[in-house]
Write a protein that holds these residues in place. Structure first.
Motif, short mmCIF file in Angstrom:
data_model
loop_
_atom_site.label_atom_id
_atom_site.label_comp_id
_atom_site.label_asym_id
_atom_site.label_seq_id
_atom_site.Cartn_x
_atom_site.Cartn_y
_atom_site.Cartn_z
N TRP A 49 0.96 -1.06 0.05
CA TRP A 49 0.41 0.47 0.21
C TRP A 49 0.99 1.04 -0.05
CZ3 TRP A 49 -0.39 4.05 3.07
CH2 TRP A 49 -1.91 4.80 2.29
N LEU A 50 1.85 0.95 0.60
CA LEU A 50 3.23 2.31 0.48
C LEU A 50 3.16 2.91 -0.33
CD1 LEU A 50 5.30 1.51 3.67
CD2 LEU A 50 4.02 3.11 3.22
N ALA A 51 3.20 2.12 -2.03
CA ALA A 51 3.29 2.94 -3.20
C ALA A 51 2.03 3.92 -3.05
CB ALA A 51 2.29 1.50 -3.81
N ASN A 52 1.15 3.94 -2.51
CA ASN A 52 0.25 5.15 -3.33
C ASN A 52 1.18 6.10 -2.30
OD1 ASN A 52 -1.77 4.00 -4.56
ND2 ASN A 52 -1.90 2.77 -2.31
N PRO A 53 1.14 6.68 -0.94
CA PRO A 53 1.42 8.39 -0.19
C PRO A 53 3.36 7.83 -1.33
CG PRO A 53 2.06 5.76 0.95
CD PRO A 53 1.37 5.74 0.31
N LEU A 54 4.23 6.89 -1.90
CA LEU A 54 4.93 6.75 -2.70
C LEU A 54 5.24 7.68 -4.15
CD1 LEU A 54 7.13 3.96 -2.15
CD2 LEU A 54 7.89 6.36 -1.05
N CYS A 55 4.27 7.75 -4.72
CA CYS A 55 3.45 8.47 -5.71
C CYS A 55 3.28 9.87 -5.48
CB CYS A 55 2.57 7.49 -6.39
SG CYS A 55 2.67 6.11 -7.01
N LEU A 56 2.39 10.08 -4.59
CA LEU A 56 2.44 11.27 -4.07
C LEU A 56 3.17 12.22 -4.12
CD1 LEU A 56 -0.04 13.32 -3.72
CD2 LEU A 56 0.32 12.91 -1.18
N LEU A 57 4.03 11.34 -3.32
CA LEU A 57 5.37 11.95 -3.05
C LEU A 57 6.19 12.24 -4.43
CD1 LEU A 57 7.30 10.99 0.45
CD2 LEU A 57 6.06 12.97 0.19
N ALA A 58 6.31 11.37 -4.79
CA ALA A 58 7.30 11.37 -6.07
C ALA A 58 6.10 12.27 -7.44
CB ALA A 58 6.93 10.20 -7.79
N ILE A 59 5.42 12.49 -7.22
CA ILE A 59 4.73 14.00 -8.22
C ILE A 59 4.58 14.68 -7.46
CG2 ILE A 59 2.28 14.88 -8.35
CD1 ILE A 59 0.94 11.83 -8.81
N ILE A 60 5.03 15.56 -5.97
CA ILE A 60 5.75 16.64 -5.50
C ILE A 60 7.06 16.42 -5.88
CG2 ILE A 60 5.80 17.50 -3.53
CD1 ILE A 60 3.75 15.93 -2.28
N TYR A 61 7.70 15.93 -5.90
CA TYR A 61 9.31 16.08 -5.80
C TYR A 61 9.11 16.84 -8.12
CZ TYR A 61 11.13 15.10 -1.59
OH TYR A 61 11.50 14.55 -0.16
N PHE A 62 8.60 15.92 -9.16
CA PHE A 62 8.18 15.71 -9.63
C PHE A 62 8.16 16.55 -10.20
CE2 PHE A 62 6.32 14.21 -13.92
CZ PHE A 62 7.13 14.68 -14.88
N LEU A 63 7.12 17.84 -9.82
CA LEU A 63 6.20 18.90 -10.35
C LEU A 63 7.70 20.19 -9.54
CD1 LEU A 63 2.58 18.86 -8.70
CD2 LEU A 63 3.07 19.19 -11.14
N LYS A 64 8.28 20.19 -8.59
CA LYS A 64 9.42 20.31 -8.16
C LYS A 64 11.20 20.37 -9.31
CE LYS A 64 7.82 21.58 -3.35
NZ LYS A 64 7.58 21.44 -2.34
N ASN A 65 10.89 19.89 -10.12
CA ASN A 65 11.66 19.28 -10.34
C ASN A 65 12.97 18.34 -9.55
OD1 ASN A 65 11.14 20.15 -13.22
ND2 ASN A 65 11.49 22.32 -12.67
N ASN A 66 12.60 17.54 -9.41
CA ASN A 66 13.25 17.42 -7.80
C ASN A 66 13.98 15.64 -8.50
OD1 ASN A 66 14.49 15.35 -5.15
ND2 ASN A 66 14.57 16.98 -4.76
N GLU A 67 15.16 15.22 -8.24
CA GLU A 67 15.63 14.26 -8.74
C GLU A 67 14.55 13.09 -7.94
OE1 GLU A 67 19.71 13.88 -9.05
OE2 GLU A 67 19.23 15.41 -10.77
N LYS A 68 14.48 13.23 -6.80
CA LYS A 68 14.23 12.09 -5.81
C LYS A 68 12.51 11.28 -6.20
CE LYS A 68 16.17 13.96 -1.39
NZ LYS A 68 15.42 14.59 -0.51
N ALA A 69 12.05 11.78 -7.55
CA ALA A 69 11.08 11.70 -7.73
C ALA A 69 11.60 10.02 -8.93
CB ALA A 69 10.34 12.73 -8.32
N VAL A 70 12.41 10.03 -9.42
CA VAL A 70 12.59 9.28 -9.98
C VAL A 70 13.11 7.44 -8.68
CG1 VAL A 70 14.57 8.50 -11.09
CG2 VAL A 70 13.98 10.85 -11.34
N LEU A 71 13.97 8.17 -8.28
CA LEU A 71 13.93 6.52 -6.98
C LEU A 71 12.17 6.42 -6.37
CD1 LEU A 71 15.79 5.06 -5.59
CD2 LEU A 71 15.49 6.73 -3.91
N LEU A 72 11.40 7.70 -6.23
CA LEU A 72 10.74 7.49 -5.20
C LEU A 72 9.30 6.37 -5.99
CD1 LEU A 72 10.08 10.44 -3.64
CD2 LEU A 72 9.82 7.94 -2.64
#
Length: 148
Positions: free
Chosen positions: A62-85
């Motif tokens: 289930w943690l895939a869901n909040p990881l995706c939310l964090l990935a979207i936030i980092y994606f919008l901020k152009n942060n490379e952490k989005a890739v890993l998440l």
């Protein structure tokens, strides 16, 4: 296609797939001889507290869901952490397809997974679309930085 368009399409398609998945059945299980269709929405809502009923591994998936939310936030901020998440979320979503049993009741009894429903496949697809869009955007930004 520029970075803003990729971001918009990636997030829009991913969220659309997620919301549609919640209207479908996630899996068909056999629990104590009773075959039942389990709702994706039910798993989405209850998944956050699965560990309370003994579902540690279900909680991890289930943690895939909040990881995706964090990935979207980092994606919008152009942060490379989005890739890993997003890659971790994709791994979790895909790994669930290899399960043969899932927690069937709070007693700790297991239910056999008979089949995966459209809800699971749409949910996993939403995560894979997000991951693909993030990777594509990251590749484009690397290419642009090398050309500068």
């Amino acid at each position: 296609m520029d970075s803003k368009q990729i971001k918009f399409l990636t997030i829009a398609i991913s969220l659309l797939l997620l919301f549609v998945s919640l209207t479908q059945d996630a899996i068909v299980v056999n629990y104590s001889g009773e075959v039942r269709n389990d709702s994706a929405l039910g798993y989405f809502l209850i998944g956050a507290i699965a560990f309370l009923g003994g579902g540690l591994f279900e909680e991890i998936i289930w943690l895939a869901n909040p990881l995706c939310l964090l990935a979207i936030i980092y994606f919008l901020k152009n942060n490379e952490k989005a890739v890993l998440l997003s890659l971790i979320a994709s791994g979790l979503a895909i790994s669930f397809a290899f399960w043969s049993e899932i927690l069937g009741a709070e007693s700790g009894a297991l239910a056999k997974i008979v089949s995966f429903g459209l809800g699971y496949y749409l949910w996993a697809s939403s995560i894979l679309v997000l991951t693909t869009g993030i990777l594509l955007n990251y590749k484009m930004s690397l290419k642009e930085s090398l050309q500068s």
